[in-house]
Design an enzyme around this catalytic site. Structure first.
Site, PDB file in Angstrom:
ATOM      1  CB  CYS A   2      -0.951   0.093   1.183  1.00 40.59           C
ATOM      2  SG  CYS A   2      -2.223  -1.163   1.158  1.00 40.59           S
ATOM      3  NE  ARG A  27       4.748   1.747   0.072  1.00 44.82           N
ATOM      4  CZ  ARG A  27       5.702   1.669   0.993  1.00 44.82           C
ATOM      5  NH1 ARG A  27       6.923   1.992   0.679  1.00 44.82           N
ATOM      6  NH2 ARG A  27       5.435   1.291   2.208  1.00 44.82           N
ATOM      7  CD1 TRP A  76       0.070  -6.565  -2.556  1.00 45.53           C
ATOM      8  CD2 TRP A  76      -0.329  -6.907  -0.380  1.00 45.53           C
ATOM      9  NE1 TRP A  76       0.362  -7.868  -2.280  1.00 45.53           N
ATOM     10  CE2 TRP A  76       0.135  -8.114  -0.956  1.00 45.53           C
ATOM     11  CE3 TRP A  76      -0.639  -6.894   0.976  1.00 45.53           C
ATOM     12  CZ2 TRP A  76       0.285  -9.283  -0.221  1.00 45.53           C
ATOM     13  CZ3 TRP A  76      -0.493  -8.069   1.710  1.00 45.53           C
ATOM     14  CH2 TRP A  76      -0.032  -9.241   1.113  1.00 45.53           C
ATOM     15  CG  ASN A 100       1.185   1.076   4.336  1.00 45.96           C
ATOM     16  OD1 ASN A 100       0.895  -0.121   4.280  1.00 45.96           O
ATOM     17  ND2 ASN A 100       2.422   1.514   4.347  1.00 45.96           N
ATOM     18  N   GLY A 101      -1.290  -0.442   6.323  1.00 50.51           N
ATOM     19  CA  GLY A 101      -1.090  -1.187   7.562  1.00 50.51           C
ATOM     20  C   GLY A 101      -2.260  -2.132   7.783  1.00 50.51           C
ATOM     21  CD  GLU A 484      17.686 -13.585  -4.743  1.00 54.90           C
ATOM     22  OE1 GLU A 484      17.073 -14.021  -3.766  1.00 54.90           O
ATOM     23  OE2 GLU A 484      17.322 -12.568  -5.368  1.00 54.90           O
ATOM     24  CE  LYS A 488      14.520 -12.083  -7.173  1.00 52.31           C
ATOM     25  NZ  LYS A 488      14.966 -11.298  -6.060  1.00 52.31           N
ATOM     26  CD  GLU A 491      10.052 -11.784  -6.438  1.00 51.28           C
ATOM     27  OE1 GLU A 491      11.224 -12.196  -6.531  1.00 51.28           O
ATOM     28  OE2 GLU A 491       9.736 -10.773  -5.799  1.00 51.28           O
ATOM     29  CG  HIS A 507      19.212 -37.596   1.052  1.00 47.98           C
ATOM     30  ND1 HIS A 507      19.572 -38.790   1.631  1.00 47.98           N
ATOM     31  CD2 HIS A 507      20.373 -36.979   0.730  1.00 47.98           C
ATOM     32  CE1 HIS A 507      20.890 -38.878   1.689  1.00 47.98           C
ATOM     33  NE2 HIS A 507      21.398 -37.789   1.130  1.00 47.98           N
ATOM     34  CE  LYS A 606      11.878  -2.959  -4.213  1.00 48.09           C
ATOM     35  NZ  LYS A 606      12.335  -4.285  -4.624  1.00 48.09           N
TER      36      LYS A 606
END
Ligand code: F6R
Length: 611
Positions: A2, A27, A76, A100-101, A484, A488, A491, A507, A606
């Site tokens: 947000c 965001r 978001w 936002n929150g 990583e 990437k 995502e 295994h 983000k």
């Protein structure tokens, strides 16, 4: 997670808010909305989906739709699915707010507001509850400041609010707790924003708003108060990010631009932390004696930043020979962690606002541990609250998938490891000097050579773009890199992918390898090279198609792999910096080839400011 923007001044707030939301869209992009003082009321325009949808409605209103003050929001979704009605702003006849929150006790408050105040709710959001709660106080005395300060203690959770009241045209009230918010100014007026990039096009002069402070923003200034309405004096800060850094320029996507910026970012981050040819953390509040006294380092972070911590662990343990734990912030904080006063808790965060990482920082402090933050955003909550801060120099990172910030974090890990090696293994001083020189002078050049291989990597990506599942394997530091690379890829391209320690495959996981399953194998070191070749043979025998990332001249590389990407030779501890752009570019090209929204992958945002 947000984004909030607000403006009061002599320019058209509608344009400024839309522009700011454009910069904040990373965001969250489930919906966008603005509320502006227009004629004698507050006019709200909001729409589900990307900002474009809201912009279209504004365009239809024509050029007369102007205002000098308003607030805006990009969402978001947390409480309530993405929809027009759940989009911010929310409000009542008297006030409108953006948030936002997360308000954790919103259900309890909602029931009370329905029962006692007979409010009707339109949306499923926690934000509408906060708006109506403030309104319930405002109705009794018509004093915005009092209404806000009466409501805030009743809210549990995190918030940054921008609030406008119909009877106070031109004024924005702003307050925050555990969610970021800054205030800024230029020659035309005054702003509130979730972060600096939102206003960078217009100004780099800003104030940080601390927890519990209330900002009152008008066209003639910003006043800051504590909850008792006592004025607070604040210092204006200047962000040294220039606005071009937050623009796409000629690149098709921010992610590609940010991958390409890595040689410069590596150079900048390293050179800021070298003095007289040796590593220098350059932090306040942590002497060499104190640093040497810690018996254990605990890295705590989320996602990509946590993967940078894994690289840090490998380098520190190999050079400085002191134990390092790497922990996922959201797990660590609720596992009643065992912390000793001689542990150094290091939190790593690009944004400096990640809720779980921030919570761990506070937990560590409350247990008496010294805290150290590796942060990109100056003035962020983590940067402000940690005992010592080491800044990475990545500049604003806009693409949701982190690339240059990861490289800058790995640089910080290298410097940190070299510094610890100096303190704990003084016999290595000359070796440390050589490493530092290599990191400063050669590595940026090698990173540059790799990012220039983008076309070749795109060519390879073409053959793998339709994969359903893909595996990354590596050992040691290459396993950290595999994590990583895998994150990437999944995502941004939505290809299911897993990272495995190469020795673990048999295994269990090897049962997933069938004819044609793509496997990206990484072997940048010598010690386990032959073991890696054996592991690659094992998957090859079961039909895997292998992309092999290794050093030039690696024996037998082409015989075992279907495609090989060679890396220049450098010290093994720095290999992650050279290898990671290969994986970033692979993920990028697969994403583009599959037609995905590279910079704004679905469901993500983000800066994760909620738990
Ligand atoms: C992935 C990514 C995330 C972040 C994570 C932590 O590409 O960007 O995994 O690394 O959300 O964010 P910061 O570093 O801001 O704490």
């Amino acid at each position: 997670m947000c984004g909030i923007i607000g403006y009061s001044g002599d320019q058209n707030a509608v344009d400024i808010l839309v522009d700011g939301l454009q910069s904040l869209e990373y965001r969250g992009y489930d919906s966008a909305g603005i509320a502006v003082f227009y004629e004698d009321h507050i006019q709200v325009v909001k729409a589900m989906g990307k900002l474009q949808n809201m912009k279209r409605i504004i365009e239809e209103k024509g050029s007369d739709f102007r205002s000098n003050c308003g607030i805006g929001h990009t969402r978001w979704a947390t409480h309530g699915k993405p929809s027009d009605v759940n989009s911010h702003p929310h409000g009542t006849e008297n006030l409108t707010l953006v948030h936002n929150g997360i308000i954790e006790n919103y259900l309890e408050l909602k029931e009370k507001l329905i029962e006692e105040n007979h409010y009707r709710f339109q949306s499923e959001t926690d934000t509408e509850v906060a708006a109506k709660l403030i309104d319930s106080f405002y109705l009794t005395h018509r004093d915005p400041f009092r209404a806000i300060t009466q409501a805030l203690p009743l809210l549990r959770g995190s918030y940054a609010f921008g609030i406008v009241f119909k009877d106070f045209p031109g004024t924005i009230f702003a307050v925050r707790k555990d969610s970021p918010l800054i205030c800024a100014l230029d020659d035309t007026g005054y702003y509130i924003a979730s972060d600096i990039p939102a206003v960078l096009k217009r100004t780099n002069r800003y104030y940080t708003l601390m927890e519990g402070e209330i900002a009152v923003v008008t066209a003639s200034g910003i006043e800051f108060f504590d909850s008792e309405h006592r004025p607070i004096t604040k210092e204006i800060k200047t962000a040294d990010w220039d606005f071009q850094a937050a623009e796409k320029g000629n690149f098709p996507h921010f992610m590609l631009k940010e991958i390409m910026e890595q040689p410069e970012v590596v150079e900048k981050t390293v050179s800021a932390h070298v003095k007289d040819g040796l590593p220098d953390l350059g932090v306040e509040g942590l002497s060499d004696e104190e640093l040497k006294a810690f018996h254990r380092i605990i890295f705590v972070a989320c996602g990509t930043a946590m993967h940078a911590g894994m690289v840090g662990k490998a380098i520190i343990e190999s050079l400085a020979r002191i134990p390092v734990n790497v922990e996922i912030a959201s797990e660590f904080r609720y596992n009643n962690p065992v912390l000793y006063p001689d542990d150094l808790v290091v939190v790593i965060s690009q944004s400096g606002e990640t809720a779980d990482t921030l919570a761990v920082l506070r937990l560590a402090k409350s247990r008496g541990c010294k805290t150290f933050a590796v942060v990109n955003v100056v003035g962020s909550s983590i940067a402000r609250e940690a005992d010592s801060v080491m800044y990475t120099m990545a500049g604003p990172e806009i693409a949701v998938a982190s690339t240059k910030a990861y490289s800058s974090q790995v640089c910080a890990m290298c410097i940190f490891a070299l510094k610890l090696a100096l303190l704990h293994q003084p016999q290595l001083t000359e070796q440390v000097r050589l490493y530092t020189k290599e990191l400063l002078t050669q590595i940026p050049y090698f990173v540059s050579a790799i990012v220039n291989e983008s076309d070749k990597i795109r060519y390879i990506a073409e053959s793998f773009k339709d994969a359903r599942d893909l595996f990354f394997i590596g050992r040691g530091i290459d396993y950290a890199l595999s994590m990583e690379g895998s994150l990437k890829l999944k995502e941004i391209s939505y290809v299911h992918s897993e990272a495995y320690a190469a020795g673990e495959l048999k295994h269990g996981t090897i049962s997933l390898i069938t004819e044609g399953t793509p496997v990206i194998a990484i072997a940048t070191g010598d010690e386990c090279y032959e073991k890696m070749i054996s592991n690659m043979k094992e998957v090859k025998a079961r039909g895997a198609k292998i992309i092999f990332i290794t050093k030039y001249g690696a024996p037998g590389a082409e015989q075992i792999s279907d495609r090989t990407i060679y890396l220049p030779h450098c010290s093994e501890i720095f290999m992650p910096l050279i290898a990671v752009p290969v994986m970033q570019l692979f993920a990028y090209h697969v994403s583009v080839l599959r037609g995905c929204d590279v910079d704004k992958p679905r469901n993500l945002a983000k800066s994760v400011t909620v738990e």
